[in-house]
Design a protein around this motif. Structure first.
Motif, PDB file in Angstrom:
ATOM      1  N   GLN A 110      12.206 -24.680 -31.732  1.00  0.00           N
ATOM      2  CA  GLN A 110      13.650 -24.510 -31.652  1.00  0.00           C
ATOM      3  C   GLN A 110      14.028 -23.496 -32.724  1.00  0.00           C
ATOM      4  O   GLN A 110      13.894 -23.789 -33.925  1.00  0.00           O
ATOM      5  N   GLY A 111      14.426 -22.296 -32.299  1.00  0.00           N
ATOM      6  CA  GLY A 111      14.787 -21.250 -33.254  1.00  0.00           C
ATOM      7  C   GLY A 111      16.227 -21.424 -33.690  1.00  0.00           C
ATOM      8  O   GLY A 111      17.105 -21.708 -32.882  1.00  0.00           O
ATOM      9  N   MET A 112      16.481 -21.285 -35.013  1.00  0.00           N
ATOM     10  CA  MET A 112      17.844 -21.459 -35.521  1.00  0.00           C
ATOM     11  C   MET A 112      18.178 -20.338 -36.497  1.00  0.00           C
ATOM     12  O   MET A 112      18.452 -20.569 -37.661  1.00  0.00           O
ATOM     13  N   LEU A 113      18.097 -19.087 -36.035  1.00  0.00           N
ATOM     14  CA  LEU A 113      18.431 -17.883 -36.797  1.00  0.00           C
ATOM     15  C   LEU A 113      17.598 -17.724 -38.068  1.00  0.00           C
ATOM     16  O   LEU A 113      16.738 -16.870 -38.134  1.00  0.00           O
ATOM     17  N   TYR A 114      17.843 -18.578 -39.084  1.00  0.00           N
ATOM     18  CA  TYR A 114      17.093 -18.409 -40.334  1.00  0.00           C
ATOM     19  C   TYR A 114      16.004 -19.459 -40.525  1.00  0.00           C
ATOM     20  O   TYR A 114      15.259 -19.414 -41.501  1.00  0.00           O
ATOM     21  N   ARG A 115      15.968 -20.455 -39.701  1.00  0.00           N
ATOM     22  CA  ARG A 115      14.895 -21.426 -39.805  1.00  0.00           C
ATOM     23  C   ARG A 115      14.531 -21.887 -38.405  1.00  0.00           C
ATOM     24  O   ARG A 115      15.173 -21.515 -37.423  1.00  0.00           O
ATOM     25  N   ARG A 116      13.470 -22.666 -38.330  1.00  0.00           N
ATOM     26  CA  ARG A 116      13.028 -23.098 -37.001  1.00  0.00           C
ATOM     27  C   ARG A 116      12.340 -24.444 -37.105  1.00  0.00           C
ATOM     28  O   ARG A 116      11.842 -24.816 -38.169  1.00  0.00           O
ATOM     29  N   ARG A 117      12.345 -25.161 -35.993  1.00  0.00           N
ATOM     30  CA  ARG A 117      11.598 -26.428 -35.917  1.00  0.00           C
ATOM     31  C   ARG A 117      10.482 -26.240 -34.918  1.00  0.00           C
ATOM     32  O   ARG A 117      10.663 -25.623 -33.870  1.00  0.00           O
ATOM     33  N   ILE A 118       9.306 -26.771 -35.246  1.00  0.00           N
ATOM     34  CA  ILE A 118       8.181 -26.639 -34.324  1.00  0.00           C
ATOM     35  C   ILE A 118       7.560 -28.000 -34.048  1.00  0.00           C
ATOM     36  O   ILE A 118       7.604 -28.901 -34.888  1.00  0.00           O
ATOM     37  N   TRP A 119       7.012 -28.134 -32.866  1.00  0.00           N
ATOM     38  CA  TRP A 119       6.332 -29.355 -32.453  1.00  0.00           C
ATOM     39  C   TRP A 119       4.991 -28.968 -31.829  1.00  0.00           C
ATOM     40  O   TRP A 119       4.855 -27.884 -31.243  1.00  0.00           O
ATOM     41  N   ARG A 120       4.031 -29.872 -31.941  1.00  0.00           N
ATOM     42  CA  ARG A 120       2.701 -29.592 -31.400  1.00  0.00           C
ATOM     43  C   ARG A 120       2.097 -30.922 -30.958  1.00  0.00           C
ATOM     44  O   ARG A 120       2.185 -31.917 -31.686  1.00  0.00           O
ATOM     45  N   VAL A 121       1.532 -30.964 -29.760  1.00  0.00           N
ATOM     46  CA  VAL A 121       0.758 -32.143 -29.341  1.00  0.00           C
ATOM     47  C   VAL A 121      -0.607 -31.666 -28.871  1.00  0.00           C
ATOM     48  O   VAL A 121      -0.760 -30.554 -28.350  1.00  0.00           O
ATOM     49  N   GLU A 122      -1.581 -32.529 -29.046  1.00  0.00           N
ATOM     50  CA  GLU A 122      -2.950 -32.174 -28.701  1.00  0.00           C
ATOM     51  C   GLU A 122      -3.629 -33.409 -28.118  1.00  0.00           C
ATOM     52  O   GLU A 122      -3.400 -34.523 -28.572  1.00  0.00           O
ATOM     53  N   GLY A 123      -4.468 -33.199 -27.112  1.00  0.00           N
ATOM     54  CA  GLY A 123      -5.210 -34.327 -26.573  1.00  0.00           C
ATOM     55  C   GLY A 123      -5.992 -33.951 -25.333  1.00  0.00           C
ATOM     56  O   GLY A 123      -5.905 -32.818 -24.846  1.00  0.00           O
ATOM     57  N   THR A 124      -6.775 -34.918 -24.848  1.00  0.00           N
ATOM     58  CA  THR A 124      -7.522 -34.734 -23.611  1.00  0.00           C
ATOM     59  C   THR A 124      -6.739 -35.414 -22.499  1.00  0.00           C
ATOM     60  O   THR A 124      -6.460 -36.606 -22.584  1.00  0.00           O
ATOM     61  N   VAL A 125      -6.338 -34.628 -21.509  1.00  0.00           N
ATOM     62  CA  VAL A 125      -5.438 -35.156 -20.475  1.00  0.00           C
ATOM     63  C   VAL A 125      -5.866 -34.718 -19.076  1.00  0.00           C
ATOM     64  O   VAL A 125      -6.481 -33.671 -18.901  1.00  0.00           O
ATOM     65  N   CYS A 126      -5.527 -35.551 -18.090  1.00  0.00           N
ATOM     66  CA  CYS A 126      -5.797 -35.197 -16.692  1.00  0.00           C
ATOM     67  C   CYS A 126      -4.759 -34.165 -16.220  1.00  0.00           C
ATOM     68  O   CYS A 126      -3.803 -33.853 -16.946  1.00  0.00           O
ATOM     69  N   ARG A 127      -4.932 -33.689 -15.003  1.00  0.00           N
ATOM     70  CA  ARG A 127      -4.038 -32.661 -14.467  1.00  0.00           C
ATOM     71  C   ARG A 127      -2.569 -33.101 -14.498  1.00  0.00           C
ATOM     72  O   ARG A 127      -1.701 -32.373 -14.992  1.00  0.00           O
ATOM     73  N   ASP A 128      -2.284 -34.322 -14.019  1.00  0.00           N
ATOM     74  CA  ASP A 128      -0.887 -34.736 -13.879  1.00  0.00           C
ATOM     75  C   ASP A 128      -0.236 -35.072 -15.220  1.00  0.00           C
ATOM     76  O   ASP A 128       0.923 -34.704 -15.467  1.00  0.00           O
ATOM     77  N   CYS A 129      -0.956 -35.785 -16.100  1.00  0.00           N
ATOM     78  CA  CYS A 129      -0.386 -36.103 -17.426  1.00  0.00           C
ATOM     79  C   CYS A 129      -0.143 -34.809 -18.202  1.00  0.00           C
ATOM     80  O   CYS A 129       0.876 -34.654 -18.870  1.00  0.00           O
TER      81      CYS A 129
END
Ligand SMILES: [Zn+2]
Length: 219
Positions: A110-129
């Motif tokens: 989420q960009g907010m001009l002078y700062r930003r928030r970031i999120w990250r997820v990682e994992g082993t998942v099937c096609r639908d998940c």
């Protein structure tokens, strides 16, 4: 009722140490929290809440030696001090236990001009998940990720990286689940509408058109 195998729920080997169990718990909870699935139905969100509770219980039991010994004996496994040679199968989807599955990383910003928030997820998942999480995040970062100079560059990378991960899932077969598998959810997540039918790509195309028109008007 058959005893739930908490090693299978967390996808950790039966001789996993506390660090491995806590890391597996974090990875799973970050994929299962209902906030991550804004388009999920009320029933699906209830299922996700139950899945988070199950994952919390699994961590609680496996990180307390007395409870873990009791769990092992209920499963008919030897004590952790005498681990069997074969680890729990970790190939399936972390969320629903289906195969085949890919290891993926999804990002959003989420960009907010002078700062930003970031999120990250990682994992082993099937096609639908994987599609369920990846499509939501790609759509959201296509809308909220661009605002700010640094955000603009970083988000270009995020969008590209998410596209590569979604493309990798495209090559997977339909999820196939062994009913005997213990997993946080009893079936794959609903992949929901394809990206092309979502607001994110539409917004992105509109943004590009506006930029081109503004540049032409200024030329
Ligand atoms: Zn799955």
């Amino acid at each position: 009722m058959a005893k739930v195998n908490y090693y299978e729920v967390l996808r950790v080997p039966v001789n996993a140490g506390d660090d491995e169990i806590v890391a597996a718990h974090h990875r799973l909870v970050s994929l299962l929290v209902p906030d991550l699935h804004p388009r999920a139905s009320a029933a699906a969100k209830r299922e996700l809440c139950e899945a988070v509770k199950l994952v919390d219980t699994a961590r609680g039991v496996l990180t307390r030696p007395a409870l873990r010994r009791e769990h092992d004996s209920e499963l008919g496994k030897p004590a952790p001090s005498e681990p069997p040679a074969d680890p729990t199968n970790t190939d399936g989807c972390m969320i629903c236990g289906s195969t085949p599955a890919n290891h993926v990383v999804f990002r959003r910003q989420q960009g907010m001009l002078y700062r930003r928030r970031i999120w990250r997820v990682e994992g082993t998942v099937c096609r639908d998940c994987g599609r369920s999480v990846g499509r939501d995040w790609q759509s959201r970062t296509l809308i909220a990720g661009w605002w700010g100079m640094i955000s603009l560059f970083v988000n270009s990378y995020y969008v590209l990286a998410n596209t590569v991960e979604l493309f990798g899932l495209f090559g997977l077969d339909r999820p196939d689940r062994d009913p005997a598998t213990a997993s946080p959810l009893p079936a794959p997540l609903d992949p929901k509408p394809p990206l092309i039918l979502r607001l994110g790509p539409l917004f992105f195309v509109a943004l590009i058109v506006v930029i081109i028109l503004v540049n032409r008007a200024g030329a």
